[in-house]
Design a protein around this motif. Structure first.
Motif, PDB file in Angstrom:
ATOM      1  N   ALA A  23       0.989  -1.164   0.070  1.00 31.51           N
ATOM      2  CA  ALA A  23      -0.065   0.129  -0.069  1.00 31.51           C
ATOM      3  C   ALA A  23       0.854   1.229  -0.134  1.00 31.51           C
ATOM      4  N   GLY A  24       1.940   1.167   0.786  1.00 27.99           N
ATOM      5  CA  GLY A  24       2.839   2.588   0.990  1.00 27.99           C
ATOM      6  C   GLY A  24       3.310   2.646  -0.565  1.00 27.99           C
ATOM      7  N   GLY A  25       3.856   1.530  -1.017  1.00 30.10           N
ATOM      8  CA  GLY A  25       4.496   1.681  -2.507  1.00 30.10           C
ATOM      9  C   GLY A  25       3.344   2.283  -3.602  1.00 30.10           C
ATOM     10  N   LEU A  26       2.143   1.752  -3.498  1.00 31.51           N
ATOM     11  CA  LEU A  26       1.015   2.415  -4.189  1.00 31.51           C
ATOM     12  C   LEU A  26       0.981   3.893  -4.144  1.00 31.51           C
ATOM     13  N   ALA A  27       1.069   4.099  -2.917  1.00 29.05           N
ATOM     14  CA  ALA A  27       0.685   5.568  -2.460  1.00 29.05           C
ATOM     15  C   ALA A  27       1.861   6.433  -2.815  1.00 29.05           C
ATOM     16  N   ARG A  28       3.126   5.932  -2.866  1.00 29.50           N
ATOM     17  CA  ARG A  28       4.263   6.576  -3.097  1.00 29.50           C
ATOM     18  C   ARG A  28       4.242   7.014  -4.628  1.00 29.50           C
ATOM     19  N   ASN A  29       3.860   5.945  -5.478  1.00 28.04           N
ATOM     20  CA  ASN A  29       3.735   6.042  -6.777  1.00 28.04           C
ATOM     21  C   ASN A  29       2.669   6.522  -7.589  1.00 28.04           C
ATOM     22  N   GLY A  30       1.951   7.395  -6.843  1.00 24.13           N
ATOM     23  CA  GLY A  30       0.674   7.997  -7.329  1.00 24.13           C
ATOM     24  C   GLY A  30      -0.602   7.595  -6.706  1.00 24.13           C
ATOM     25  N   GLY A  31      -0.621   6.415  -6.294  1.00 23.20           N
ATOM     26  CA  GLY A  31      -1.790   5.943  -5.674  1.00 23.20           C
ATOM     27  C   GLY A  31      -3.065   6.226  -6.531  1.00 23.20           C
ATOM     28  N   PHE A  32      -4.084   6.571  -5.844  1.00 23.47           N
ATOM     29  CA  PHE A  32      -5.425   6.791  -6.390  1.00 23.47           C
ATOM     30  C   PHE A  32      -5.460   8.295  -6.410  1.00 23.47           C
ATOM     31  N   GLY A  33      -4.728   9.210  -6.004  1.00 26.45           N
ATOM     32  CA  GLY A  33      -4.743  10.563  -6.189  1.00 26.45           C
ATOM     33  C   GLY A  33      -5.148  11.376  -4.735  1.00 26.45           C
ATOM     34  N   LEU A  34      -5.634  10.478  -3.935  1.00 27.44           N
ATOM     35  CA  LEU A  34      -6.123  10.744  -2.777  1.00 27.44           C
ATOM     36  C   LEU A  34      -5.156  11.517  -1.777  1.00 27.44           C
ATOM     37  N   ALA A  35      -3.751  11.288  -1.829  1.00 28.98           N
ATOM     38  CA  ALA A  35      -3.098  12.090  -1.176  1.00 28.98           C
ATOM     39  C   ALA A  35      -2.879  13.424  -1.551  1.00 28.98           C
ATOM     40  N   GLU A  36      -2.974  13.808  -2.969  1.00 34.64           N
ATOM     41  CA  GLU A  36      -2.921  15.204  -3.206  1.00 34.64           C
ATOM     42  C   GLU A  36      -4.266  15.885  -2.809  1.00 34.64           C
ATOM     43  N   SER A  37      -5.478  15.383  -2.965  1.00 31.07           N
ATOM     44  CA  SER A  37      -6.526  16.112  -1.971  1.00 31.07           C
ATOM     45  C   SER A  37      -6.313  16.218  -0.661  1.00 31.07           C
ATOM     46  N   ILE A  38      -5.536  15.244  -0.187  1.00 31.92           N
ATOM     47  CA  ILE A  38      -5.637  15.521   1.478  1.00 31.92           C
ATOM     48  C   ILE A  38      -4.600  16.521   1.676  1.00 31.92           C
TER      49      ILE A  38
END
Length: 83
Positions: free
Chosen positions: A56-71
């Motif tokens: 999950a961390g790897g997915l998030a570091r590589n763009g994920g679902f874009g949720l991190a940018e909104s957060i």
């Protein structure tokens, strides 16, 4: 905290939140379930959550679902209101 380090801290927090969200989604999808054949038994069951969290961390570091940018944007707005 200086501005660049504060921004990096907020970005890291947003990424960590997305990683946790993805981890819970993977858990719900059954990713941490032991396979029927050729599985690792009790050892695999005990450490499956670590593997799921790293994936999950790897997915998030590589763009994920874009949720991190909104957060991150929401955290920046909130930090601006607090300043």
């Amino acid at each position: 905290m200086t501005e660049p380090s504060r921004i990096q801290a907020l970005r890291s927090a947003a990424e960590a939140m997305e990683a946790q969200f993805i981890s819970e989604m993977l858990k719900s999808a059954g990713l941490d379930q032991a396979r029927d054949s050729f599985g690792g038994g009790a050892g695999e069951e005990q450490f499956a959550s670590f593997l799921r969290q790293e994936q999950a961390g790897g997915l998030a570091r590589n763009g994920g679902f874009g949720l991190a940018e909104s957060i991150f944007e929401a955290l920046m707005r909130r930090a601006g209101d607090a300043a």
